[in-house]
Scaffold this motif. Structure first.
Motif, short mmCIF file in Angstrom:
data_model
loop_
_atom_site.label_atom_id
_atom_site.label_comp_id
_atom_site.label_asym_id
_atom_site.label_seq_id
_atom_site.Cartn_x
_atom_site.Cartn_y
_atom_site.Cartn_z
N VAL A 111 0.85 -1.20 -0.01
CA VAL A 111 -0.26 -0.02 -0.06
C VAL A 111 0.91 1.16 -0.09
CG1 VAL A 111 -1.52 1.36 1.43
CG2 VAL A 111 -2.07 -0.99 0.97
N PRO A 112 1.92 1.40 0.61
CA PRO A 112 2.76 2.57 0.55
C PRO A 112 3.44 2.93 -0.61
CG PRO A 112 3.30 1.32 2.61
CD PRO A 112 2.42 0.36 1.79
N ALA A 113 3.58 2.08 -1.45
CA ALA A 113 4.08 2.33 -2.69
C ALA A 113 2.88 2.93 -3.68
CB ALA A 113 4.81 1.09 -3.50
N VAL A 114 1.78 2.15 -3.59
CA VAL A 114 0.55 2.74 -4.29
C VAL A 114 0.25 4.00 -3.78
CG1 VAL A 114 -1.74 2.22 -4.88
CG2 VAL A 114 -0.31 0.09 -4.35
N ARG A 115 0.37 4.40 -2.53
CA ARG A 115 -0.27 5.70 -2.30
C ARG A 115 0.96 6.87 -2.70
NH1 ARG A 115 -4.12 5.87 0.99
NH2 ARG A 115 -4.91 3.95 2.44
N GLU A 116 2.02 6.47 -2.76
CA GLU A 116 3.33 7.19 -3.30
C GLU A 116 2.99 7.61 -4.62
OE1 GLU A 116 7.61 7.63 -4.32
OE2 GLU A 116 6.78 5.64 -4.26
N ALA A 117 2.76 6.53 -5.41
CA ALA A 117 2.29 6.59 -6.83
C ALA A 117 1.42 7.67 -7.15
CB ALA A 117 2.33 5.45 -7.59
N ILE A 118 0.44 7.37 -6.29
CA ILE A 118 -1.11 8.32 -6.36
C ILE A 118 -0.80 9.77 -6.13
CG2 ILE A 118 -3.11 8.95 -5.25
CD1 ILE A 118 -3.68 5.77 -4.56
N LYS A 119 0.11 10.10 -5.14
CA LYS A 119 0.53 11.13 -4.81
C LYS A 119 1.30 12.04 -5.84
CE LYS A 119 3.14 14.04 -1.38
NZ LYS A 119 4.07 14.04 -0.22
N VAL A 120 2.30 11.12 -6.37
CA VAL A 120 3.01 11.67 -7.66
C VAL A 120 2.14 11.92 -8.86
CG1 VAL A 120 4.81 10.97 -9.41
CG2 VAL A 120 5.38 10.56 -6.97
N LEU A 121 1.06 11.19 -9.05
CA LEU A 121 0.34 11.19 -10.34
C LEU A 121 -0.32 12.54 -9.97
CD1 LEU A 121 -1.00 7.57 -11.26
CD2 LEU A 121 1.03 9.10 -12.46
N ARG A 122 -0.84 12.85 -9.03
CA ARG A 122 -1.87 14.01 -8.78
C ARG A 122 -0.98 15.34 -8.62
NH1 ARG A 122 -5.66 11.28 -4.10
NH2 ARG A 122 -7.19 10.47 -5.35
N GLY A 123 0.32 15.43 -8.75
CA GLY A 123 1.03 16.36 -8.76
C GLY A 123 1.58 16.67 -10.13
N LEU A 124 1.13 15.71 -11.21
CA LEU A 124 1.58 15.98 -12.80
C LEU A 124 0.54 16.73 -13.53
CD1 LEU A 124 2.84 12.02 -13.38
CD2 LEU A 124 4.11 14.29 -13.08
N ARG A 125 1.13 17.30 -14.57
CA ARG A 125 0.07 17.77 -15.44
C ARG A 125 -0.03 17.03 -16.75
NH1 ARG A 125 2.22 24.36 -15.80
NH2 ARG A 125 1.74 24.88 -13.64
N PRO A 126 -0.86 16.95 -17.43
CA PRO A 126 -1.03 16.27 -18.48
C PRO A 126 -0.37 16.37 -19.44
CG PRO A 126 -3.48 17.19 -17.84
CD PRO A 126 -2.53 18.02 -16.83
N MET A 127 0.40 15.63 -20.16
CA MET A 127 1.35 15.54 -21.14
C MET A 127 0.88 15.04 -22.42
SD MET A 127 4.19 13.02 -19.65
CE MET A 127 4.30 14.16 -17.97
N PRO A 128 1.48 15.26 -23.66
CA PRO A 128 1.08 14.85 -24.69
C PRO A 128 1.21 12.97 -24.95
CG PRO A 128 2.38 16.24 -25.14
CD PRO A 128 2.50 16.24 -23.68
#
Length: 244
Positions: free
Chosen positions: A108-125
């Motif tokens: 779970v900690p790795a998944v939560r970290e990935a979620i946090k990173v994705l939520r900080g990303l802007r859409p890209m091509p």
């Protein structure tokens, strides 16, 4: 030049491994050798044709999932969040339809970290599929899959940049992710994004590299882990005339 270490992602409770390996390389005046391409002759049998069709479906799924994650990281974060309910004791993952559970390294900690990173990303091509890069990736799947290899280096000493250069020319940056075990596009890509057990999170970085624009995707049978996918990303790629 960056070469993240390759590591195992996780293992199932029965003998199927879910592995992900990746590296990235920035162009820096390197001259790569170009080994002869892998070729095959003869007409495929009906089972072989059916297997190739299944591989094509998986390749399309992987490409679609990569671009879904790149163009809408917020929505992909929501998908990963929806999987948290399938973890037991934080590290044992099993969906209702799964025949067996997946014992992860971080859970779970790795998944939560990935979620946090994705939520900080802007859409890209989205990445554009390259025929030449796909052919280079397919050479490696045939080679590594037949031998049961888990290495980026081919039996002829080639690396990803050599293999894609058989059919064109890459420039800028190039990177390669490999997965072993997952048999759906979503499982392949979500595993690479979570990058469980890989401290550098190199596979995730490769997928969300803003400098890459083109991709080659090839999947096929693997001698040991049943299924293998090879994904190669590059900043630019010039297809060789007459090879499309």
């Amino acid at each position: 030049m960056s070469l993240p270490a390759s590591s195992a992602r996780a293992s199932r409770t029965h003998p199927i491994l879910l592995l992900a390996f990746g590296f990235a390389l920035a162009a820096c005046g390197r001259t790569a050798s170009v080994p002869a391409p892998v070729t095959q002759s003869g007409h495929p049998s009906a089972p072989r044709a059916a297997a190739r069709l299944a591989d094509n479906v998986l390749e399309q799924q992987v490409l679609s999932e990569i671009n879904r994650a790149r163009t809408d990281p917020q929505r992909y974060a929501a998908y990963l969040e929806s999987t948290l309910r399938y973890y037991d004791n934080d590290k044992l993952f099993r969906r209702p339809e799964d025949a067996s559970a997946l014992r992860t390294r971080e859970g779970v900690p790795a998944v939560r970290e990935a979620i946090k990173v994705l939520r900080g990303l802007r859409p890209m091509p989205p990445l554009e599929l390259s025929d030449g890069m796909t052919r280079g990736a397919r050479d490696h799947v045939r080679d590594a899959g037949t031998r049961g290899s888990l290495q980026h280096e081919g039996s002829d000493g080639s690396m990803a940049w050599d293999r894609v250069n058989r059919y064109g020319k890459w420039s800028g940056r190039i990177s390669e992710n490999m997965s072993f075990g997952p048999e759906s596009g979503r499982d392949v890509v979500s595993a690479l994004i979570v990058d469980d057990g890989v401290p550098s999170r190199g596979h995730r970085k490769n997928l969300f590299d803003p400098e890459v624009r083109e991709v080659g995707v090839a999947c096929g049978l693997h001698k040991t882990y049943r299924r293998m996918c090879d994904v190669v990303h590059a900043s630019k790629y010039a297809e060789r005339d007459g090879d499309k």
